[in-house]
Scaffold this motif. Structure first.
Motif, PDB file in Angstrom:
ATOM      1  N   UNK A 298      65.814  61.795  56.854  1.00  0.00           N
ATOM      2  CA  UNK A 298      67.528  63.407  57.655  1.00  0.00           C
ATOM      3  C   UNK A 298      67.146  64.089  55.531  1.00  0.00           C
ATOM      4  N   UNK A 299      67.427  63.125  54.652  1.00  0.00           N
ATOM      5  CA  UNK A 299      67.244  63.990  53.712  1.00  0.00           C
ATOM      6  C   UNK A 299      66.002  64.788  52.931  1.00  0.00           C
ATOM      7  N   UNK A 300      65.572  64.110  53.367  1.00  0.00           N
ATOM      8  CA  UNK A 300      63.595  64.988  53.390  1.00  0.00           C
ATOM      9  C   UNK A 300      63.412  66.560  54.031  1.00  0.00           C
ATOM     10  N   UNK A 301      64.076  65.995  55.267  1.00  0.00           N
ATOM     11  CA  UNK A 301      64.145  67.147  56.257  1.00  0.00           C
ATOM     12  C   UNK A 301      65.220  68.232  55.493  1.00  0.00           C
ATOM     13  N   UNK A 302      66.219  67.787  55.060  1.00  0.00           N
ATOM     14  CA  UNK A 302      66.920  68.749  54.430  1.00  0.00           C
ATOM     15  C   UNK A 302      66.205  68.855  53.575  1.00  0.00           C
ATOM     16  N   UNK A 303      65.906  69.084  52.237  1.00  0.00           N
ATOM     17  CA  UNK A 303      65.618  69.712  51.163  1.00  0.00           C
ATOM     18  C   UNK A 303      64.523  70.295  51.488  1.00  0.00           C
ATOM     19  N   UNK A 304      63.420  69.854  52.317  1.00  0.00           N
ATOM     20  CA  UNK A 304      62.634  71.127  52.511  1.00  0.00           C
ATOM     21  C   UNK A 304      62.746  72.032  53.475  1.00  0.00           C
ATOM     22  N   UNK A 305      63.552  72.014  54.071  1.00  0.00           N
ATOM     23  CA  UNK A 305      65.065  73.474  54.584  1.00  0.00           C
ATOM     24  C   UNK A 305      64.219  73.197  56.192  1.00  0.00           C
ATOM     25  N   UNK A 306      63.634  72.074  56.796  1.00  0.00           N
ATOM     26  CA  UNK A 306      62.864  71.390  58.073  1.00  0.00           C
ATOM     27  C   UNK A 306      64.368  71.614  58.861  1.00  0.00           C
ATOM     28  N   UNK A 307      64.085  71.579  60.478  1.00  0.00           N
ATOM     29  CA  UNK A 307      65.211  71.788  61.261  1.00  0.00           C
ATOM     30  C   UNK A 307      65.586  69.803  61.684  1.00  0.00           C
ATOM     31  N   UNK A 308      67.367  70.302  61.585  1.00  0.00           N
ATOM     32  CA  UNK A 308      67.655  69.068  61.395  1.00  0.00           C
ATOM     33  C   UNK A 308      68.154  68.636  62.886  1.00  0.00           C
ATOM     34  N   UNK A 309      67.761  67.157  62.893  1.00  0.00           N
ATOM     35  CA  UNK A 309      68.392  66.617  63.940  1.00  0.00           C
ATOM     36  C   UNK A 309      69.836  65.157  63.818  1.00  0.00           C
ATOM     37  N   UNK A 310      70.913  65.604  63.001  1.00  0.00           N
ATOM     38  CA  UNK A 310      71.239  64.242  62.943  1.00  0.00           C
ATOM     39  C   UNK A 310      72.146  63.690  63.583  1.00  0.00           C
ATOM     40  N   UNK A 311      71.498  64.427  65.303  1.00  0.00           N
ATOM     41  CA  UNK A 311      72.392  63.654  66.478  1.00  0.00           C
ATOM     42  C   UNK A 311      71.894  62.077  66.380  1.00  0.00           C
TER      43      UNK A 311
ATOM     44  N   UNK B 108      77.003  62.794  63.458  1.00  0.00           N
ATOM     45  CA  UNK B 108      77.978  63.789  64.643  1.00  0.00           C
ATOM     46  C   UNK B 108      78.657  64.883  64.271  1.00  0.00           C
ATOM     47  N   UNK B 109      79.385  64.907  62.786  1.00  0.00           N
ATOM     48  CA  UNK B 109      79.769  65.565  62.810  1.00  0.00           C
ATOM     49  C   UNK B 109      79.141  67.521  62.047  1.00  0.00           C
ATOM     50  N   UNK B 110      77.767  66.877  61.357  1.00  0.00           N
ATOM     51  CA  UNK B 110      77.615  67.905  61.755  1.00  0.00           C
ATOM     52  C   UNK B 110      76.528  68.576  62.813  1.00  0.00           C
ATOM     53  N   UNK B 111      76.110  67.773  63.759  1.00  0.00           N
ATOM     54  CA  UNK B 111      75.889  68.749  65.261  1.00  0.00           C
ATOM     55  C   UNK B 111      77.407  68.906  65.602  1.00  0.00           C
ATOM     56  N   UNK B 112      78.421  68.979  65.673  1.00  0.00           N
ATOM     57  CA  UNK B 112      79.661  69.176  66.038  1.00  0.00           C
ATOM     58  C   UNK B 112      80.814  69.919  64.697  1.00  0.00           C
ATOM     59  N   UNK B 113      79.751  70.439  63.864  1.00  0.00           N
ATOM     60  CA  UNK B 113      80.685  71.641  62.656  1.00  0.00           C
ATOM     61  C   UNK B 113      81.673  72.346  62.960  1.00  0.00           C
ATOM     62  N   UNK B 114      80.753  73.747  64.257  1.00  0.00           N
ATOM     63  CA  UNK B 114      82.254  74.506  63.845  1.00  0.00           C
ATOM     64  C   UNK B 114      83.670  74.131  65.232  1.00  0.00           C
ATOM     65  N   UNK B 115      83.247  72.631  66.133  1.00  0.00           N
ATOM     66  CA  UNK B 115      84.009  72.278  66.296  1.00  0.00           C
ATOM     67  C   UNK B 115      85.044  72.013  64.959  1.00  0.00           C
ATOM     68  N   UNK B 116      85.030  71.282  64.340  1.00  0.00           N
ATOM     69  CA  UNK B 116      86.067  71.097  63.508  1.00  0.00           C
ATOM     70  C   UNK B 116      85.886  71.670  62.337  1.00  0.00           C
ATOM     71  N   UNK B 117      85.331  73.055  62.515  1.00  0.00           N
ATOM     72  CA  UNK B 117      85.555  74.146  61.497  1.00  0.00           C
ATOM     73  C   UNK B 117      86.950  74.647  62.197  1.00  0.00           C
ATOM     74  N   UNK B 118      86.868  74.787  63.493  1.00  0.00           N
ATOM     75  CA  UNK B 118      87.826  75.447  64.217  1.00  0.00           C
ATOM     76  C   UNK B 118      89.159  74.915  64.684  1.00  0.00           C
ATOM     77  N   UNK B 119      89.269  73.834  64.356  1.00  0.00           N
ATOM     78  CA  UNK B 119      90.444  72.491  64.461  1.00  0.00           C
ATOM     79  C   UNK B 119      91.180  72.607  63.235  1.00  0.00           C
ATOM     80  N   UNK B 120      90.461  73.152  62.127  1.00  0.00           N
ATOM     81  CA  UNK B 120      90.741  72.606  60.577  1.00  0.00           C
ATOM     82  C   UNK B 120      90.800  71.757  59.748  1.00  0.00           C
ATOM     83  N   UNK B 121      90.109  70.610  60.693  1.00  0.00           N
ATOM     84  CA  UNK B 121      89.704  69.526  59.926  1.00  0.00           C
ATOM     85  C   UNK B 121      88.441  69.061  59.310  1.00  0.00           C
TER      86      UNK B 121
END
Length: 330
Positions: free
Chosen positions: A284-297, A215-228
């Motif tokens: 998901x891990x393989x897609x990350x290593x290949x640079x493919x589009x991620x669907x963490x949700x 979930x945090x991967x999907x809302x990364x910018x939210x957590x960054x803005x909140x300083x979490x």
């Protein structure tokens, strides 16, 4: 489920002029205003989060007394557990009101939009805790009541006020609060604890990081803005998914440890559901290593489905009460 700012400041009572509900127009009817206030208080309890309580508590209680279903004990334990979870969630919102305002995902929470006064929410949370303790003490036993109290204290005092804004391991250790329904359910039936609820505690403990980080991967910018400092905020996607894979394996292995105390029904569900969950996280891990589009949700949603399947399998296993696998080797 703090930053450089003082977390204690988030629990300071609001001014008495704080509006009770800013979501209802001034000219709204009295029933509409009452409904708005009631819905705001319900939202404080995070009712959807409490679904985990049902998923975890009932199967554990059935396993504690295999072959028997005591509806009264189950209902009262669920009531006490729900009140405790509602208290923890409410007090968590009091402490997190400042960062909730900064995150799009949480900006509509009652305190963030000033639908409920902070002081009122604090009192509401304490009242829910007292009610939870009393229900469990009189309907079950002292141990279950104390475990719920410890859960509230840990979730608010340790996770929310200390870990959440200070370390990326916040959900690793703070997630222990979400595992407590396994211990509460078992103790409500037996008055004691044993290795079986501890195993189920560990299942949810290891399950929480990949579930939350997805979930945090999907809302990364939210957590960054909140300083979490959630792990996806401070680390690369490859590191995040590698950690998710590690904890997913730990989850599945922990689930298999309960097989000796169950029949082939739970064993089959644990193996098949575990393989299904692992396959998705590996992808998901393989897609990350290949640079493919991620669907963490998708991982977030599938993790919910995995946990529901596992615990429902345990519930069915306990009610059917076939001979447990350990007896075949006894």
């Amino acid at each position: 489920m703090t930053s450089p700012s003082d977390p204690a400041a988030t629990t300071e009572p609001a001014a008495t002029t704080e509006p009770a509900d800013d979501t209802v127009p001034n000219g709204a009817s009295w029933p509409a205003r009452v409904r708005g206030i009631v819905m705001a208080y319900i939202a404080l309890t995070k009712p959807r989060v409490i679904e985990l309580l049902l998923v975890a508590t009932i199967p554990v209680m059935l396993q504690a007394h295999r072959g028997h279903v005591d509806i009264a004990v189950i209902l009262f334990t669920l009531l006490g557990g729900w009140l405790g979870a509602a208290s923890a969630n409410t007090l968590n919102m009091v402490a997190d009101a400042d960062i909730d305002k900064k995150m799009r995902r949480t900006a509509r929470r009652p305190l963030a939009r000033r639908a409920v006064a902070t002081r009122s929410a604090l009192i509401f949370g304490v009242v829910l805790w007292v009610a939870s303790f009393l229900v469990l003490y009189f309907a079950a036993n002292l141990l279950s009541a104390l475990l719920v109290t410890a859960t509230i204290g840990f979730y608010v005092g340790v996770y929310t006020l200390i870990l959440k804004r200070r370390t990326w391991q916040n959900v690793v250790w703070g997630g222990a609060a979400g595992c407590m329904p396994t211990l509460v359910g078992w103790s409500a039936v037996t008055g004691t604890l044993s290795w079986q609820p501890v195993v189920l505690f560990l299942v949810i403990f290891f399950w929480t990081p990949p579930h939350t980080w997805a979930l945090a991967m999907r809302y990364r910018e939210d957590y960054k803005a909140a300083g979490v400092p959630m792990l996806p905020v401070i680390a690369s996607d490859e590191r995040v998914t590698r950690q998710m894979l590690f904890y997913t394996w730990a989850t599945v292995i922990a689930s298999l440890a309960l097989i000796p105390a169950a029949s082939w029904i739970y064993a089959a569900v644990a193996v098949l559901a575990g393989a299904w969950f692992l396959n998705r996280v590996h992808k998901l891990y393989r897609d990350t290593r290949r640079g493919a589009e991620l669907t963490p949700l998708k991982i977030f949603l599938q993790s919910n489905e995995y946990l529901a399947l596992l615990f429902c399998g345990l519930a069915i296993d306990a009610v059917v009460n076939l001979p447990v696998i350990a007896h075949a080797f006894g």
